[in-house]
Write a protein that holds these residues in place. Structure first.
Motif, PDB file in Angstrom:
ATOM      1  N   UNK A   1       0.844  -1.192   0.000  1.00  6.90           N
ATOM      2  CA  UNK A   1       0.000   0.000   0.000  1.00  6.90           C
ATOM      3  C   UNK A   1       0.879   1.242   0.000  1.00  6.90           C
ATOM      4  N   UNK A   2       0.552   2.197  -0.846  1.00  6.31           N
ATOM      5  CA  UNK A   2       1.278   3.461  -0.811  1.00  6.31           C
ATOM      6  C   UNK A   2       0.827   4.254   0.406  1.00  6.31           C
ATOM      7  N   UNK A   3       1.727   5.022   0.956  1.00  6.43           N
ATOM      8  CA  UNK A   3       1.403   5.809   2.144  1.00  6.43           C
ATOM      9  C   UNK A   3       0.311   6.820   1.841  1.00  6.43           C
ATOM     10  N   UNK A   4       0.320   7.332   0.621  1.00 11.73           N
ATOM     11  CA  UNK A   4      -0.652   8.354   0.244  1.00 11.73           C
ATOM     12  C   UNK A   4      -2.085   7.829   0.304  1.00 11.73           C
ATOM     13  N   UNK A   5      -2.264   6.558  -0.055  1.00  5.62           N
ATOM     14  CA  UNK A   5      -3.612   5.982  -0.111  1.00  5.62           C
ATOM     15  C   UNK A   5      -3.953   5.123   1.102  1.00  5.62           C
ATOM     16  N   UNK A   6      -3.063   5.087   2.072  1.00  3.18           N
ATOM     17  CA  UNK A   6      -3.265   4.219   3.226  1.00  3.18           C
ATOM     18  C   UNK A   6      -4.216   4.867   4.233  1.00  3.18           C
ATOM     19  N   UNK A   7      -5.066   4.081   4.837  1.00  6.58           N
ATOM     20  CA  UNK A   7      -5.988   4.593   5.852  1.00  6.58           C
ATOM     21  C   UNK A   7      -5.225   4.922   7.128  1.00  6.58           C
ATOM     22  N   UNK A   8      -5.810   5.765   7.946  1.00  6.49           N
ATOM     23  CA  UNK A   8      -5.178   6.110   9.219  1.00  6.49           C
ATOM     24  C   UNK A   8      -5.002   4.881  10.095  1.00  6.49           C
ATOM     25  N   UNK A   9      -5.974   3.980  10.033  1.00  6.32           N
ATOM     26  CA  UNK A   9      -5.883   2.757  10.844  1.00  6.32           C
ATOM     27  C   UNK A   9      -4.676   1.928  10.432  1.00  6.32           C
ATOM     28  N   UNK A  10      -4.452   1.799   9.128  1.00  4.96           N
ATOM     29  CA  UNK A  10      -3.297   1.037   8.650  1.00  4.96           C
ATOM     30  C   UNK A  10      -1.986   1.751   8.976  1.00  4.96           C
ATOM     31  N   UNK A  11      -1.984   3.076   8.879  1.00  6.41           N
ATOM     32  CA  UNK A  11      -0.762   3.831   9.199  1.00  6.41           C
ATOM     33  C   UNK A  11      -0.368   3.669  10.655  1.00  6.41           C
ATOM     34  N   UNK A  12      -1.344   3.461  11.521  1.00  5.56           N
ATOM     35  CA  UNK A  12      -1.077   3.404  12.956  1.00  5.56           C
ATOM     36  C   UNK A  12      -0.833   1.989  13.479  1.00  5.56           C
ATOM     37  N   UNK A  13      -0.736   1.017  12.577  1.00  7.31           N
ATOM     38  CA  UNK A  13      -0.399  -0.333  13.021  1.00  7.31           C
ATOM     39  C   UNK A  13       1.004  -0.347  13.622  1.00  7.31           C
ATOM     40  N   UNK A  14       1.245  -1.183  14.627  1.00  3.58           N
ATOM     41  CA  UNK A  14       2.565  -1.209  15.275  1.00  3.58           C
ATOM     42  C   UNK A  14       3.718  -1.463  14.315  1.00  3.58           C
ATOM     43  N   UNK A  15       3.464  -2.203  13.230  1.00  2.00           N
ATOM     44  CA  UNK A  15       4.553  -2.572  12.331  1.00  2.00           C
ATOM     45  C   UNK A  15       4.841  -1.491  11.288  1.00  2.00           C
TER      46      UNK A  15
END
Length: 768
Positions: free
Chosen positions: A570-584
């Motif tokens: 997933x590109x960072x630009x299109x990533x959801x906030x939930x995915x961005x905040x995953x521990x990994x």
């Protein structure tokens, strides 16, 4: 008068343009992704124009991409571009003419700028002191032949300071005064300048820092003021100089008279003493760093108390029609809380200095008149200004300009001052290793991709570091730096604990031994390693086209992973906030050392992450390294097994695609960080050890155990291995395990109240 300027009330987007940002057509490598940007540049930089101008350089080496840096990282900042030198205004004029025309509404590319510093032409100007608290007129000036602050060298900046000081030191009363260097001023002088509201500080606004204006701070910066404290000159802030006249009360005519006389004397002395002159262009007037401040560069303003009028529903429309702008009295980005505003002229170019100050006088007189009526409960409808302003006056004469007649100043001065950085107050490895002789030996070298010594050491010059916790202070811009600058790099690498020689690697988890850690004190663990692809510049110097190619290589290699590693990119630009905040996941870079190195440019363009379906394995693209392979979980041995499998398969996939990884027998895996070579492995665990982490000797304890402490994503403490060069991945994880096990013993001993002196001594001495 900060870069970008304030938006006129009721005049959004600097002129109310409804034109949207241009989007890439997908065919031009390197065209910036401007989707979602609202600054003026985004509406004027077409793909065709970018393609035409992207490879051009001014005589000082400035490019269009360099000028655009602030706008690429700050999508909502007014103008979106700052210039690197005088020539950049004409060399990149096909874009700049559109930016200037939109920002300075009504000023066409064929108009000629007019100037007039004859203060006797002003009408009125002694404003009611019951309403006007103070008056100020200021402008910026830059010296011809020297690059502007976003792009100038240290030597140029020091020359600029010396030229201005030579002139200022010869001023006579009422302009005679004192210069205070930001480098050497005493605490008492600093406090007095703060009390007088004279002191300018290191820019912290992201637009200003991203443009490069804060480089080498506070080198060659300072403040001059006269004995009466009503005439100031700031040196090497946003422009080479900012010249200010001010005083309490409403007599702005007197302020303007002092301003005109002072600026004329400074320019006269500069010419007489060294043949220097200010940058001036027949079309755009005085050349300043930000296109919003061209022309006169003048902002004449007053602090005026108008609480009744400020609550009127047509207040913003009144200001717009008077060509005025409002701010809070605390600066450009502040608002008023008590009805007191900083009111100043909106325009800069196309009108003379006299015309602009007259606009302020006329406009503020009208505002006060309205305030007085409203105080009495009377209507102001009959005196509301129309589009022609508070007091329509004839325009100063001027004529259209043949655009081909603009003189393009390409001459560049040869700095007399040294370019060697001042590092005597720094606590980093750069300061320990870099001598003036070594700097002079290396400063003229450049890699095939254009990386220089100054590019690599900028982060160390900008960040002082702390005693006892010395950062490296050097970053690599490409692979060739390691050989071209080896006289600097090698001793820095050694000082960082790296043992250059024959690189060794081992991912055999069976050799780890026990990895058991106290579950009450130790939480999740993570193991990662960076990889960089040969033939591309590293993150501090990479351009957009390279970064996008790297992203494709990394994402394609990760997509080939199978079994428990299988997942999606997933590109960072299109990533959801939930995915961005995953521990990994990684976070947007905020480390000042990486910011100064240029690692965060164009964020989030071409950044992203591949994660497996179980969210315990990832491959990051274009964070600090081209790729970072990451495994995460609760069992250190299981995480190492997952990491080893993923790293082995990812490396193989990259090579299968015909690409090579940056790796040498002597230094192992290469990357931008000189303290993260070799395996480039970072093995970490989250800990709950309040006694250890707050202990007076925590730095010595960690140093002895070859560990480091950082703040984790959740705000907790994270312990990781320090050294990556000279030992294997297995050895480095074992070092983490034994060190954390010893920290657990210290924590328990401290918590029990029995004392831990012996354990602490063992850790500090490294005898664990």
């Amino acid at each position: 008068m900060g870069c970008g300027g304030s938006t006129a009330a009721g005049d959004p987007k600097s002129g109310g343009s409804s034109k949207g940002a241009y989007k890439s057509d997908g065919k031009i490598d390197g065209y910036p992704n401007l989707e979602g940007h609202t600054h003026i540049l985004s509406r004027n930089l077409t793909p065709a124009l970018y393609n035409k101008l992207k490879d051009l350089k001014t005589n000082s080496g400035c490019t269009l991409d360099y000028c655009m840096r602030g706008g690429m990282n700050n999508p909502n900042f007014s103008v979106g571009v700052t210039m690197g030198d005088e020539e950049s205004y004409t060399l990149f004029g096909d874009v700049l003419f559109g930016v200037i025309e939109e920002r300075h509404v009504g000023f066409k590319r064929t108009d000629i700028h007019k100037r007039d510093l004859d203060f006797s032409k002003l009408e009125g100007g002694d404003l009611d002191p019951n309403y006007v608290l103070s008056s100020r007129v200021r402008t910026g000036r830059n010296i011809r032949g020297y690059s502007l602050p976003p792009f100038c060298t240290r030597g140029e900046r020091r020359d600029v300071k010396n030229i201005l000081l030579d002139a200022l030191s010869n001023l006579e009363a009422p302009f005679k005064g004192t210069f205070y260097s930001l480098e050497t001023m005493t605490p008492e002088d600093q406090q007095q300048l703060i009390d007088d509201h004279f002191l300018f500080e290191k820019p912290t606004d992201t637009f200003m820092t991203d443009t490069g204006m804060a480089r080498d701070w506070p080198d060659a910066r300072g403040i001059y003021h006269n004995d009466d404290k009503n005439f100031l000159v700031w040196i090497n802030e946003e422009d080479h100089s900012r010249i200010i006249s001010m005083q309490k009360g409403g007599n702005i005519k007197q302020v303007f008279e002092r301003f005109c006389a002072g600026i004329n004397q400074v320019e006269k002395l500069m010419a007489e003493q060294g043949g220097n002159e200010f940058m001036f262009n027949e079309h755009i007037g005085y050349v300043l760093t930000c296109p919003s401040n061209l022309g006169t560069g003048l902002r004449g303003g007053v602090h005026v108390k108008i609480p009744k009028l400020s609550e009127h529903p047509k207040f913003d429309e009144i200001l717009k029609n008077c060509r005025l702008q409002k701010r809070g009295t605390g600066g450009e980005t502040t608002t008023s809380t008590d009805g007191t505003f900083d009111i100043s002229n909106w325009d800069r170019v196309g009108k003379t200095e006299v015309e602009l100050v007259q606009l302020v006088i006329d406009g503020v007189e009208l505002l006060i008149k309205m305030e007085k009526r409203l105080e009495k409960g009377e209507s102001i409808d009959d005196i509301l200004p129309g589009p022609d302003g508070a007091c329509p006056r004839p325009k100063a004469p001027g004529k259209a300009l043949d655009i081909k007649a603009i003189h393009d100043y390409k001459w560049r001065a040869t700095p007399k001052a040294s370019n060697f950085p001042k590092l005597h107050k720094h606590h980093n490895l750069l300061a320990k290793v870099l001598t003036e002789k070594l700097y002079n030996d290396l400063k003229g070298k450049e890699t095939k991709s254009g990386v220089t010594l100054d590019d690599c050491i900028q982060t160390g010059v900008d960040n002082l570091g702390e005693a006892g916790a010395e950062p490296v202070g050097v970053s690599a811009g490409d692979e060739e730096c390691f050989s071209m600058l080896s006289a600097l790099f090698d001793p820095v690498i050694a000082a960082a604990g790296g043992k250059a020689g024959s690189h060794v690697s081992s991912l055999d988890g069976s050799k780890l031994g026990s990895t058991d850690l106290d579950k009450d004190l130790v939480g999740d663990c993570q193991i990662s390693a960076g990889r960089n692809i040969r033939g591309f510049r590293l993150s501090p110097s990479i351009d957009r086209a390279e970064r996008r190619n790297v992203e494709k290589i990394v994402s394609d290699a990760a997509a080939s992973l199978d079994g428990s590693l299988k997942g999606k990119y997933q590109s960072l630009k299109n990533m959801s906030d939930a995915d961005k905040n995953r521990p990994i996941m990684f976070q947007k870079i905020s480390c000042p050392h990486l910011l100064s190195a240029g690692v965060r440019r164009d964020w989030p363009d071409a950044r992203g992450a591949f994660t497996n379906d179980g969210s315990d394995f990832a491959v990051w693209a274009n964070e600090v390294d081209h790729a970072r392979v990451v495994a995460r979980g609760q069992s250190l041995s299981a995480v190492f097994a997952k990491f080893s499998e993923g790293l082995t398969k990812f490396d193989a996939a990259v090579k299968k695609a015909g690409k090579e990884l940056m790796c040498t027998d002597r230094l192992g895996n290469l990357g931008p960080r000189l303290d993260c070579l070799g395996t480039s492995l970072q093995a970490s665990v989250s800990v709950k050890m309040p006694k250890v982490c707050s202990h007076a000797k925590v730095k010595e304890i960690l140093a002895g155990l070859q560990l480091r402490k950082e703040v984790g994503k959740d705000g907790g403490e994270v312990i990781s291995n320090k050294c990556t060069l000279g030992s294997t991945e297995v050895d480095q994880v074992k070092c983490l395990v034994s060190g954390v096990q010893h920290l657990c013993k210290i924590e328990k001993a401290l918590a029990s109240g029995k004392g831990a002196d012996d354990l602490i001594s063992q850790a500090v001495s490294g005898k664990v």
